[in-house]
Design an enzyme around this catalytic site. Structure first.
Site, PDB file in Angstrom:
ATOM      1  N   LYS A  87       0.844  -1.202   0.000  1.00 31.65           N
ATOM      2  CA  LYS A  87       0.000   0.000   0.000  1.00 31.65           C
ATOM      3  C   LYS A  87       0.877   1.249   0.000  1.00 31.65           C
ATOM      4  CE  LYS A  87      -4.023   1.937   2.488  1.00 31.65           C
ATOM      5  NZ  LYS A  87      -4.952   1.749   3.628  1.00 31.65           N
ATOM      6  N   SER A 162     -10.037   1.548   2.513  1.00 35.99           N
ATOM      7  CA  SER A 162      -9.162   2.360   1.699  1.00 35.99           C
ATOM      8  C   SER A 162      -8.062   1.593   0.980  1.00 35.99           C
ATOM      9  CB  SER A 162      -8.500   3.430   2.571  1.00 35.99           C
ATOM     10  OG  SER A 162      -7.627   2.823   3.518  1.00 35.99           O
ATOM     11  N   SER A 186     -10.286  -0.888   6.723  1.00 36.79           N
ATOM     12  CA  SER A 186      -9.680  -0.732   5.391  1.00 36.79           C
ATOM     13  C   SER A 186      -8.926  -1.929   4.851  1.00 36.79           C
ATOM     14  CB  SER A 186      -8.743   0.466   5.385  1.00 36.79           C
ATOM     15  OG  SER A 186      -9.489   1.638   5.224  1.00 36.79           O
TER      16      SER A 186
HETATM   17  N1  GLN Z   1     -13.601   3.629   5.802  1.00 36.32           N
HETATM   18  C1  GLN Z   1     -13.090   4.083   7.067  1.00 36.32           C
HETATM   19  C2  GLN Z   1     -12.755   5.549   6.983  1.00 36.32           C
HETATM   20  O1  GLN Z   1     -13.020   6.113   6.001  1.00 36.32           O
HETATM   21  C3  GLN Z   1     -11.916   3.263   7.481  1.00 36.32           C
HETATM   22  C4  GLN Z   1     -10.681   3.648   6.790  1.00 36.32           C
HETATM   23  C5  GLN Z   1      -9.509   2.862   7.235  1.00 36.32           C
HETATM   24  O2  GLN Z   1      -9.638   1.836   7.883  1.00 36.32           O
HETATM   25  N2  GLN Z   1      -8.344   3.395   6.921  1.00 36.32           N
HETATM   26  O3  GLN Z   1     -12.248   6.133   7.888  1.00 36.32           O
END
Ligand code: GLN
Length: 504
Positions: A87, A162, A186
């Site tokens: 990532k 994400s 995410s």
């Molecule tokens: N979808 C969640 C957010 O927007 C989690 C994101 C994540 O785990 N980085 O914060």
């Protein structure tokens, strides 16, 4: 031969390389060719666009080096020569780290994240850096400043987020393994939407050093893979105490080693008690998701587990608490992007104007929204009502988990309320996007480990995931339960369907 290299598991590839049936260079070349054939730059609607940067030359050199050392009879690690997608939030010397944002455009970090170092030491070969929602804020990868990633099961749909690029790379057979980060879901949610195994380790099990911070008290790195064994192998490589991360778990101080993720992996679920979280199902979850989940519960019973109802009474406050705690920490963490120290600078007459212009141009709308929410929640006069209140809810949820684990060995729920949704479906509605995380944020707030494992298909034949949550440092138990389900269901990791990515 090539397609066979692409569909094999990481463990399978490692075994074939150890037996010298195939070289690391051949394995890496096959995956680089696959990236070339399927990834594109995101401008066509058949591009997966999982990668922001591919480091082909470095990867080939590393592979040649592994092959050479293998010839001299050196005992290499269990994942030596296996390719991986990283990532774009982990620093890696010599390649850009963008975090999916314009604000870090052009920044090449001068150091490796601990995770990157550990991959290198294990001779896992990094192919490149993957696309993501900007600063890991989002559930669809549509918040990337570099265009969205597409779901390999249906190129008209999102891969989740994400860590959508990391998930899509593995699902598209561009890499057998990848790493993502999970702050509120995410890793688990994109794993579910892309038909993969994804794990969020116990908070503190994997070092955050060299991860660009979103919400430091929640951020955890973890693996994506096409099998539970592969995910457990990769998590074993990256976990461990690191004095450079102040929240890293020190086995000496806690009087307990990090779990051995492989020892009991195939022990099955016979005799285990599996708690089904009442609050994390029902209304708001798609019928196809619930049907697949219920089928898995029956399988657990048939395999000898006792399946009982369990409660996390404050789970329904998880989302509101998360969406105060995470933006609060983000507003503080992202203050460092000031146009002076990293990446982008938009010139202006005074330092303050330069700072404002840089941040205005560099951050996308969702990141700006979070900074504003977080700044408000932390401001004097509102701090008690918002941030402190959310922190109290967080404590209650952590207590709920501790109480539940006095009765059950693991807790389970669907990972995500829906299958992958069409691109653009939720981009105008932040609250609809946030609802993707309803089942994943409770474990994040409590710091407990959670693994998402493929759980059969839902609507339109698209993958669904089952989430296994364990007590603190019970990551091994999560993998064991996930493995039992996977063994019963059989592996089904290669995308199929009318609008799927081209077959290997
Ligand atoms: N979808 C969640 C957010 O927007 C989690 C994101 C994540 O785990 N980085 O914060």
């Amino acid at each position: 031969m090539t397609s066979d290299l692409l569909t094999d598991t990481a463990a399978g590839l490692a075994a074939r390389m150890a037996a010298r049936e195939v070289s690391a260079r051949e394995v890496v070349d096959a995956h680089l060719d696959r990236i070339e054939a399927t990834d594109g730059d995101g401008t066509s609607d058949t591009d997966v666009h999982a990668f922001l940067t591919v480091v082909a030359d470095t990867a080939r050199r590393h592979a040649d080096d592994v092959d050479q050392r293998r010839v001299t009879g050196r005992d290499l690690g269990p994942l030596a020569g296996v390719p991986l997608a990283l990532k774009d939030l982990f620093t890696m010397r010599g390649a850009p780290t963008t975090v999916g944002s314009r604000i870090l455009e052009g920044w090449v970090p001068p150091y490796d994240a601990t995770v990157t170092e550990k991959l290198r030491a294990a001779d896992v070969i990094v192919l490149g850096k993957t696309n993501m929602d900007e600063f890991a804020m989002g559930s669809s990868t549509e918040n990337s400043a570099y265009g969205p990633t597409r779901n390999p099961w249906d190129l008209g749909r999102v891969p989740g987020g994400s860590s959508g690029g990391s998930a899509a790379a593995v699902a598209a057979l561009q890499a057998p393994l990848s790493l993502g980060t999970d702050t509120g879901g995410s890793i688990r949610q994109p794993a579910a939407l892309c038909g993969l195994v994804g794990s969020k380790p116990t908070y503190g099990a994997v070092s955050r050093y060299g991860m660009v911070a979103f919400a430091s008290s929640l951020d955890q790195a973890g693996p994506f893979a096409r099998s539970v064994t592969d995910a457990a192998l990769l998590q074993s490589v990256i976990q461990g105490h690191d004095p450079r991360d102040s929240t890293s778990i020190d086995p000496v101080r806690v009087g307990r080693d990090l779990p051995d993720l492989l020892a009991d992996l195939d022990a099955g679920v016979e005799g285990l008690t599996i708690g089904v979280v009442t609050e994390l199902q029902g209304e708001g979850y798609e019928p196809g998701v619930l049907a697949a989940f219920e089928d898995s519960l029956r399988r657990f019973e048939a395999l000898g587990a006792t399946v009982v109802e369990a409660s996390i009474p404050h789970a329904s406050y998880g989302l509101p608490a998360y969406y105060l705690v995470a933006p609060s920490e983000a507003s503080s963490n992202l203050a460092r992007f000031d146009g002076v120290r990293y990446g982008l600078r938009v010139d202006a007459p005074t330092a303050e104007e330069m700072n404002a212009a840089t941040r205005g141009a560099g951050f996308g709308p969702e990141v700006r929204r979070r900074i504003m929410i977080g700044t408000h929640a932390l401001s004097s006069g509102y701090y008690d009502a918002f941030y402190n209140q959310a922190s109290r809810v967080r404590r209650l949820i952590a207590n709920d988990f501790a109480t539940a684990f006095e009765q059950v060995d693991v807790l389970v729920s669907p990972t995500s309320p829906s299958v992958a949704f069409p691109l653009g479906d939720k981009t105008d509605d932040p609250l609809a996007m946030y609802l993707n995380d309803v089942a994943t944020v409770p474990a994040s707030l409590a710091g407990v480990p959670a693994v998402s494992v493929p759980n059969g298909r839902g609507a339109e034949g698209l993958p669904t995931g089952l989430q296994v949550m364990g007590p603190l440092l019970g990551d091994d138990r999560c993998f064991r339960v996930a493995r039992a389900l996977e063994a019963d269901l059989g592996l089904d990791p290669v995308p199929s369907g009318a609008n799927a990515v081209a077959p290997a």
